[in-house]
Design a protein around this motif. Structure first.
Motif, PDB file in Angstrom:
ATOM      1  N   TYR A 281      61.006 -20.805 -85.903  1.00 25.62           N
ATOM      2  CA  TYR A 281      60.305 -21.809 -86.715  1.00 25.62           C
ATOM      3  C   TYR A 281      60.658 -22.037 -87.989  1.00 25.62           C
ATOM      4  N   ASN A 282      60.616 -20.882 -88.677  1.00 27.41           N
ATOM      5  CA  ASN A 282      60.762 -20.507 -90.099  1.00 27.41           C
ATOM      6  C   ASN A 282      62.151 -21.338 -90.673  1.00 27.41           C
ATOM      7  N   GLN A 283      63.100 -20.694 -90.142  1.00 25.96           N
ATOM      8  CA  GLN A 283      64.612 -21.400 -90.159  1.00 25.96           C
ATOM      9  C   GLN A 283      64.675 -22.636 -89.955  1.00 25.96           C
ATOM     10  N   ALA A 284      64.056 -23.267 -88.825  1.00 24.41           N
ATOM     11  CA  ALA A 284      64.166 -24.384 -88.268  1.00 24.41           C
ATOM     12  C   ALA A 284      63.477 -25.475 -89.591  1.00 24.41           C
ATOM     13  N   ASP A 285      62.179 -24.949 -89.811  1.00 19.50           N
ATOM     14  CA  ASP A 285      61.465 -25.901 -90.894  1.00 19.50           C
ATOM     15  C   ASP A 285      62.330 -25.888 -92.088  1.00 19.50           C
ATOM     16  N   ARG A 286      62.762 -24.914 -92.786  1.00 16.53           N
ATOM     17  CA  ARG A 286      63.567 -24.818 -93.872  1.00 16.53           C
ATOM     18  C   ARG A 286      64.824 -25.843 -93.568  1.00 16.53           C
ATOM     19  N   LEU A 287      65.649 -25.801 -92.632  1.00 13.91           N
ATOM     20  CA  LEU A 287      66.614 -26.683 -92.483  1.00 13.91           C
ATOM     21  C   LEU A 287      66.183 -28.089 -92.427  1.00 13.91           C
ATOM     22  N   THR A 313      57.384 -29.281 -85.209  1.00 14.74           N
ATOM     23  CA  THR A 313      57.574 -27.801 -85.412  1.00 14.74           C
ATOM     24  C   THR A 313      56.515 -27.107 -86.057  1.00 14.74           C
ATOM     25  N   ALA A 314      55.898 -27.792 -86.833  1.00 16.11           N
ATOM     26  CA  ALA A 314      54.518 -26.989 -87.536  1.00 16.11           C
ATOM     27  C   ALA A 314      53.353 -27.111 -86.366  1.00 16.11           C
ATOM     28  N   ILE A 315      53.222 -27.925 -85.258  1.00 20.76           N
ATOM     29  CA  ILE A 315      52.357 -27.851 -84.438  1.00 20.76           C
ATOM     30  C   ILE A 315      52.537 -26.835 -83.453  1.00 20.76           C
ATOM     31  N   VAL A 316      53.805 -26.646 -82.990  1.00 12.54           N
ATOM     32  CA  VAL A 316      54.239 -25.638 -82.208  1.00 12.54           C
ATOM     33  C   VAL A 316      53.981 -24.220 -82.837  1.00 12.54           C
ATOM     34  N   ALA A 317      54.275 -24.089 -83.927  1.00 16.87           N
ATOM     35  CA  ALA A 317      53.971 -22.874 -84.847  1.00 16.87           C
ATOM     36  C   ALA A 317      52.721 -22.640 -85.172  1.00 16.87           C
ATOM     37  N   ASP A 318      51.678 -23.547 -84.509  1.00 12.87           N
ATOM     38  CA  ASP A 318      50.375 -23.328 -84.867  1.00 12.87           C
ATOM     39  C   ASP A 318      50.015 -23.631 -86.576  1.00 12.87           C
ATOM     40  N   LYS A 319      50.385 -24.562 -87.311  1.00 12.84           N
ATOM     41  CA  LYS A 319      50.390 -24.516 -88.798  1.00 12.84           C
ATOM     42  C   LYS A 319      49.780 -26.076 -88.974  1.00 12.84           C
ATOM     43  N   PRO A 320      48.417 -25.839 -88.771  1.00  9.68           N
ATOM     44  CA  PRO A 320      47.945 -27.553 -88.902  1.00  9.68           C
ATOM     45  C   PRO A 320      47.947 -27.990 -90.443  1.00  9.68           C
ATOM     46  N   THR A 321      47.666 -27.432 -91.491  1.00  6.01           N
ATOM     47  CA  THR A 321      47.898 -27.796 -92.628  1.00  6.01           C
ATOM     48  C   THR A 321      48.973 -28.280 -92.685  1.00  6.01           C
ATOM     49  N   LEU A 322      50.080 -27.616 -92.507  1.00  2.00           N
ATOM     50  CA  LEU A 322      51.674 -28.080 -92.765  1.00  2.00           C
ATOM     51  C   LEU A 322      51.823 -29.331 -91.871  1.00  2.00           C
ATOM     52  N   ALA A 323      51.318 -29.432 -90.731  1.00  3.56           N
ATOM     53  CA  ALA A 323      51.423 -30.377 -89.672  1.00  3.56           C
ATOM     54  C   ALA A 323      50.864 -31.617 -90.220  1.00  3.56           C
ATOM     55  N   ALA A 324      49.749 -31.521 -90.994  1.00  7.45           N
ATOM     56  CA  ALA A 324      48.978 -32.780 -91.517  1.00  7.45           C
ATOM     57  C   ALA A 324      49.918 -33.097 -92.691  1.00  7.45           C
ATOM     58  N   ASN A 325      50.630 -32.498 -93.491  1.00  5.70           N
ATOM     59  CA  ASN A 325      51.576 -32.997 -94.571  1.00  5.70           C
ATOM     60  C   ASN A 325      52.636 -33.558 -93.965  1.00  5.70           C
ATOM     61  N   TYR A 326      53.275 -32.981 -93.115  1.00  6.73           N
ATOM     62  CA  TYR A 326      54.236 -33.647 -92.466  1.00  6.73           C
ATOM     63  C   TYR A 326      54.182 -35.000 -91.644  1.00  6.73           C
ATOM     64  N   MET A 327      52.847 -34.893 -91.196  1.00  3.87           N
ATOM     65  CA  MET A 327      52.455 -36.319 -90.515  1.00  3.87           C
ATOM     66  C   MET A 327      52.230 -37.399 -91.521  1.00  3.87           C
ATOM     67  N   GLN A 328      51.746 -37.111 -92.725  1.00  6.68           N
ATOM     68  CA  GLN A 328      51.663 -37.927 -93.744  1.00  6.68           C
ATOM     69  C   GLN A 328      52.773 -38.897 -94.320  1.00  6.68           C
ATOM     70  N   SER A 329      54.006 -37.652 -94.191  1.00  5.71           N
ATOM     71  CA  SER A 329      55.193 -38.036 -94.842  1.00  5.71           C
ATOM     72  C   SER A 329      55.637 -38.877 -93.534  1.00  5.71           C
ATOM     73  N   LEU A 330      55.624 -38.487 -92.407  1.00  5.23           N
ATOM     74  CA  LEU A 330      56.238 -39.559 -91.415  1.00  5.23           C
ATOM     75  C   LEU A 330      55.543 -41.015 -91.349  1.00  5.23           C
ATOM     76  N   THR A 331      54.160 -40.790 -91.568  1.00  5.00           N
ATOM     77  CA  THR A 331      53.677 -42.256 -91.564  1.00  5.00           C
ATOM     78  C   THR A 331      54.154 -43.051 -92.643  1.00  5.00           C
ATOM     79  N   ARG A 332      54.309 -42.637 -93.768  1.00  2.52           N
ATOM     80  CA  ARG A 332      55.014 -43.354 -94.828  1.00  2.52           C
ATOM     81  C   ARG A 332      56.517 -43.922 -94.552  1.00  2.52           C
ATOM     82  N   ALA A 333      57.065 -43.172 -93.444  1.00  2.26           N
ATOM     83  CA  ALA A 333      58.545 -43.418 -93.344  1.00  2.26           C
ATOM     84  C   ALA A 333      58.891 -44.465 -92.324  1.00  2.26           C
ATOM     85  N   LEU A 334      57.598 -44.545 -91.326  1.00  8.30           N
ATOM     86  CA  LEU A 334      57.649 -45.475 -90.239  1.00  8.30           C
ATOM     87  C   LEU A 334      58.009 -46.951 -90.401  1.00  8.30           C
ATOM     88  N   PRO A 335      57.117 -47.588 -91.537  1.00 13.63           N
ATOM     89  CA  PRO A 335      57.123 -49.030 -91.864  1.00 13.63           C
ATOM     90  C   PRO A 335      58.726 -49.486 -92.049  1.00 13.63           C
TER      91      PRO A 335
END
Length: 380
Positions: A281-287, A313-335
């Protein structure tokens, strides 16, 4: 007669036929006011729309390369092409012109990078139909190679639109055309597309076989080899007992040198998906982080894909704070895009993050994600 811009073309048509703006508008099915705005440079339209309108009055759009040196055709920032508006040759099928067919392939690629596959699905299906009706074995090598290029792009656009049977059909035609053209790189590219579709259809064994067939083709460029190794590694990562072989294939993909910045960023993001599947997960998240940041300058679609993968990846790695940040970034990209795959991923993220709904950041991120998903693919 050739024109370099749409206003020039419309003015030439009116002069050639003695039409007023109102008469031209009636023939094109648009208003006189629109004709006036375009001719005065106030309004504009996309190339696909311009091609459709001009075809109604016997004109067509042609593309000619603006650079003479060969370039990597599949990159989003490949050399620009100049656009020429000319009267159509009524006795000629434009799909028999290799330059025209390659221009269509480039147009599909750019459209997908910018918008996603859903807006391009109808156009891609039209290209598949046109090429499928040709007598493929009787076409010249250059046209067969160009047509394989177009059908590869159609396959990927349909894949991103979630039309997997149609995508696989286009990929098989692309492979057949590449075989008749004796174009090794095009064959490898078609196998790459077929491996991609097979894995998305939850058939990793078939995906492995397609990637292996591609890798057996001799003298492939580094970019194609790296992509096939990545496809092989990701497919193996989905099969029990093949973790070591999967990691080896992914490492071989990452070890490729000489790639352009675009290809390197895309490869890193795609390899990261396989690494996440293997639990790295760590290497995957970095890439993924590097890929998402780099892709912002080239492709909204790719950026959204990698942001979604970061959240997963953050969800599977059990990192909710990181997941929330990525979810917000994805939300901005969707439109900015319209992709069945990204929409499906957003729904999976929404569903899998429900376990953390008591966490304020996650709850807010889920609300934002739900509100921004495409209306055609709502979250349950």
């Amino acid at each position: 007669m050739e024109c370099q811009t749409l206003p020039e073309a419309l003015t030439a048509i009116m002069k050639q036929r003695g039409w007023t703006q109102k008469q031209l508008g009636r023939e094109l099915g648009v208003s006189q006011a629109w004709i006036s705005r375009v001719c005065n440079g106030v309004a504009d339209t996309g190339l696909a729309r311009a091609r459709e309108l001009l075809a109604r009055v016997g004109w067509e759009v042609r593309f000619t390369p603006s650079l003479e040196d060969p370039v990597e055709r599949r990159e989003f920032l490949a050399a620009a092409a100049s656009v020429v508006f000319v009267p159509s040759a009524t006795s000629s099928n434009p799909y028999l012109d290799p330059d025209y067919v390659r221009a269509l392939a480039d147009s599909l690629a750019r459209g997908r990078y910018e918008l996603g596959g859903l807006p391009l699905a109808a156009r891609a299906l039209g290209h598949v139909k046109q090429i499928d009706h040709l007598e493929r074995p009787s076409l010249g090598y250059e046209l067969q190679s160009a047509a394989s290029d177009l059908l590869y792009q159609a396959s990927i656009a349909l894949y991103d639109a979630g039309m997997l049977p149609q995508s696989e059909h286009a990929g098989m035609i692309a492979l057949d055309l590449a075989h008749h053209a004796e174009d090794a790189s095009a064959r490898a590219r078609a196998y790459d597309a077929l491996s991609r579709v097979s894995l998305y259809r939850s058939d990793p064994l078939r995906a492995v076989k397609h990637a292996q067939r591609g890798l057996r083709i001799p003298d492939l460029p580094a970019s194609r080899l790296s992509s096939l190794h990545m496809r092989l590694g990701r497919a193996l990562a989905c099969m029990k007992g093949n973790q070591a072989e999967a990691r080896e294939a992914l490492d071989r993909a990452l070890d490729t040198s000489g790639l352009s910045p675009f290809a390197e960023a895309a490869l890193g993001g795609d390899v990261a998906i396989g690494l996440s599947r293997l639990g790295h997960y760590n290497q995957a998240d970095r890439l993924l982080h590097e890929a998402a940041n780099a892709m912002g300058q080239w492709s909204p679609l790719f950026q959204a894909q990698y942001l979604g993968r970061q959240a997963q990846t953050a969800i599977v790695a059990d990192k909710p704070t990181l997941a929330a940040n990525y979810m917000q970034s994805l939300t901005r990209a969707l439109p900015f895009i319209s992709s069945a795959r990204v929409n499906k991923r957003a729904k999976e993220i929404f569903d899998r993050s429900a376990k953390w709904d008591r966490i304020s950041d996650i709850r807010i991120a889920r609300e934002h994600l739900k509100s921004m998903l495409s209306p055609e693919h709502p979250l349950a």
